[in-house]
Design an enzyme around this catalytic site. Sequence first.
Site, PDB file in Angstrom:
ATOM      1  N   TYR A  62      70.424  77.605  77.048  1.00 22.10           N
ATOM      2  CA  TYR A  62      69.981  78.983  77.306  1.00 22.10           C
ATOM      3  C   TYR A  62      68.882  79.382  76.320  1.00 22.10           C
ATOM      4  O   TYR A  62      69.081  80.215  75.441  1.00 22.10           O
ATOM      5  CB  TYR A  62      71.169  79.945  77.262  1.00 22.10           C
TER       6      TYR A  62
ATOM      7  N   ARG B 200      82.198  77.742  90.295  1.00 18.22           N
ATOM      8  CA  ARG B 200      81.589  77.200  91.491  1.00 18.22           C
ATOM      9  C   ARG B 200      82.604  76.296  92.201  1.00 18.22           C
ATOM     10  O   ARG B 200      83.474  75.707  91.550  1.00 18.22           O
ATOM     11  CB  ARG B 200      80.345  76.385  91.098  1.00 18.22           C
TER      12      ARG B 200
ATOM     13  N   GLY C 196      80.546  84.266  86.586  1.00 20.83           N
ATOM     14  CA  GLY C 196      79.225  83.650  86.768  1.00 20.83           C
ATOM     15  C   GLY C 196      79.245  82.154  86.499  1.00 20.83           C
ATOM     16  O   GLY C 196      78.261  81.584  86.058  1.00 20.83           O
TER      17      GLY C 196
ATOM     18  N   HIS D 211      81.068  75.296  81.231  1.00 15.08           N
ATOM     19  CA  HIS D 211      80.330  74.773  80.080  1.00 15.08           C
ATOM     20  C   HIS D 211      81.211  74.008  79.096  1.00 15.08           C
ATOM     21  O   HIS D 211      80.692  73.403  78.157  1.00 15.08           O
ATOM     22  CB  HIS D 211      79.630  75.913  79.346  1.00 15.08           C
TER      23      HIS D 211
ATOM     24  N   TYR E  81      68.273  81.700  95.872  1.00 12.06           N
ATOM     25  CA  TYR E  81      68.501  83.041  95.349  1.00 12.06           C
ATOM     26  C   TYR E  81      67.222  83.835  95.456  1.00 12.06           C
ATOM     27  O   TYR E  81      66.129  83.267  95.469  1.00 12.06           O
ATOM     28  CB  TYR E  81      68.946  82.978  93.881  1.00 12.06           C
TER      29      TYR E  81
HETATM   30  N1  SAM Z   1      78.373  85.962  83.205  1.00 12.55           N
HETATM   31  C1  SAM Z   1      76.918  85.827  83.191  1.00 12.55           C
HETATM   32  C2  SAM Z   1      76.396  85.852  84.587  1.00 12.55           C
HETATM   33  O1  SAM Z   1      77.183  85.804  85.528  1.00 12.55           O
HETATM   34  O2  SAM Z   1      75.187  85.931  84.773  1.00 12.55           O
HETATM   35  C3  SAM Z   1      76.454  84.584  82.464  1.00 12.55           C
HETATM   36  C4  SAM Z   1      76.801  83.272  83.102  1.00 12.55           C
HETATM   37  S1  SAM Z   1      76.071  81.866  82.323  1.00 12.55           S
HETATM   38  C5  SAM Z   1      76.300  80.660  83.596  1.00 12.55           C
HETATM   39  C6  SAM Z   1      77.269  81.280  81.169  1.00 12.55           C
HETATM   40  C7  SAM Z   1      77.378  82.085  79.897  1.00 12.55           C
HETATM   41  O3  SAM Z   1      78.486  81.587  79.146  1.00 12.55           O
HETATM   42  C8  SAM Z   1      76.153  81.985  79.005  1.00 12.55           C
HETATM   43  O4  SAM Z   1      75.716  83.266  78.641  1.00 12.55           O
HETATM   44  C9  SAM Z   1      76.636  81.173  77.813  1.00 12.55           C
HETATM   45  O5  SAM Z   1      75.995  81.498  76.616  1.00 12.55           O
HETATM   46  C10 SAM Z   1      78.109  81.487  77.795  1.00 12.55           C
HETATM   47  N2  SAM Z   1      78.910  80.426  77.168  1.00 12.55           N
HETATM   48  C11 SAM Z   1      78.968  79.120  77.525  1.00 12.55           C
HETATM   49  N3  SAM Z   1      79.824  78.449  76.742  1.00 12.55           N
HETATM   50  C12 SAM Z   1      80.320  79.353  75.860  1.00 12.55           C
HETATM   51  C13 SAM Z   1      81.261  79.266  74.791  1.00 12.55           C
HETATM   52  N4  SAM Z   1      81.847  78.101  74.461  1.00 12.55           N
HETATM   53  N5  SAM Z   1      81.546  80.390  74.097  1.00 12.55           N
HETATM   54  C14 SAM Z   1      80.947  81.561  74.412  1.00 12.55           C
HETATM   55  N6  SAM Z   1      80.036  81.711  75.411  1.00 12.55           N
HETATM   56  C15 SAM Z   1      79.735  80.611  76.125  1.00 12.55           C
END
Ligand code: SAM
Length: 282
Positions: A44, A185, A151, A156, A203
């Site tokens: 990101y 997903r 989302g 991750h 999108y």
């Molecule tokens: N919820 C938002 C949306 O729907 O647009 C963001 C979705 S984005 C796919 C995933 C988010 O999870 C990112 O902002 C990322 O920084 C956060 N993220 C991923 N792994 C994480 C972790 N281990 N701890 C905290 N945040 C995390």
Amino acid sequence: MTTAADRSPDTAAGLEEYTEAEVHQEFGENPNEVRDTNHYKDEYIKGFVDKWDDYIGWEGRAASEGTFFIDQLRARGVEKVLDVATGTGFNSVQLLEAGFETVSADGSAEMLAKAFANGRDRGHVLRVVQADWRWLNRDVHGEYDAIICLGNSFTHLFSERDRRKALAEFYAMLSHDGVLILDQRNYDAILDEGFSSKHKYYYSGDTVTAEPEYLDEGLARFRYTFSDDGSVYHLNMFPLRKEYVRRLMKEVGFQKVDTYGDFQDTYGQDTPDFWIHVAEKM
Ligand code: SAM
């Protein structure tokens, strides 16, 4: 090799110049070997974060989500919500506008800065906290009636140990009758259909395309293509199977897990693109 100058949005449009590091994600020589829970912060980067709202499309998303999450929360008398995957703030802003006391956490400082700016543009002051889910209780304080992780964010986490740790942290921050709402997903469909029939997700009309570029049981590498400026970004994610996530939730202590399908337009695919798990502590 593409340079920052090639990929930066047109400065004449009022957008700032990007440095190479802001538009170039670092996946090393073999991107398909990057299967690391800590790598999300490197994915990101500023250029991608600035494009994220083109990808999710706030208006379209509001229309497709409707009042689903708000209805789920209100039905349980929720007042305090912790958004643990704030991203650029879409759900946090929705919740604030619906009257919920909301704290917005995320592990990415880049995402939180964008969320704060998005909130401010809509007349809100988001309470943001940078926190990784694996150590959530260390950085976020208080008890919440609900936690949302939306989302397709849980994807991750690359090891089961990290997933269990994160779910246990979520569980611990919830009130005795709290609820966790976590979506993902529909990877079962992608994995089972096979890579050859890979599905493209469009999108904002067709200006943003998300499609799997590499897939196995341990990695779903997606490519995000933005046709307005030709920029391309990737996310390496773990393809969570639905029943596996439901099992983990139950094993960390959630008593009841209901899973809903998302029936937004999927361009002819008759299975949902997303699953939404609603996990209750009692
Ligand atoms: N919820 C938002 C949306 O729907 O647009 C963001 C979705 S984005 C796919 C995933 C988010 O999870 C990112 O902002 C990322 O920084 C956060 N993220 C991923 N792994 C994480 C972790 N281990 N701890 C905290 N945040 C995390």
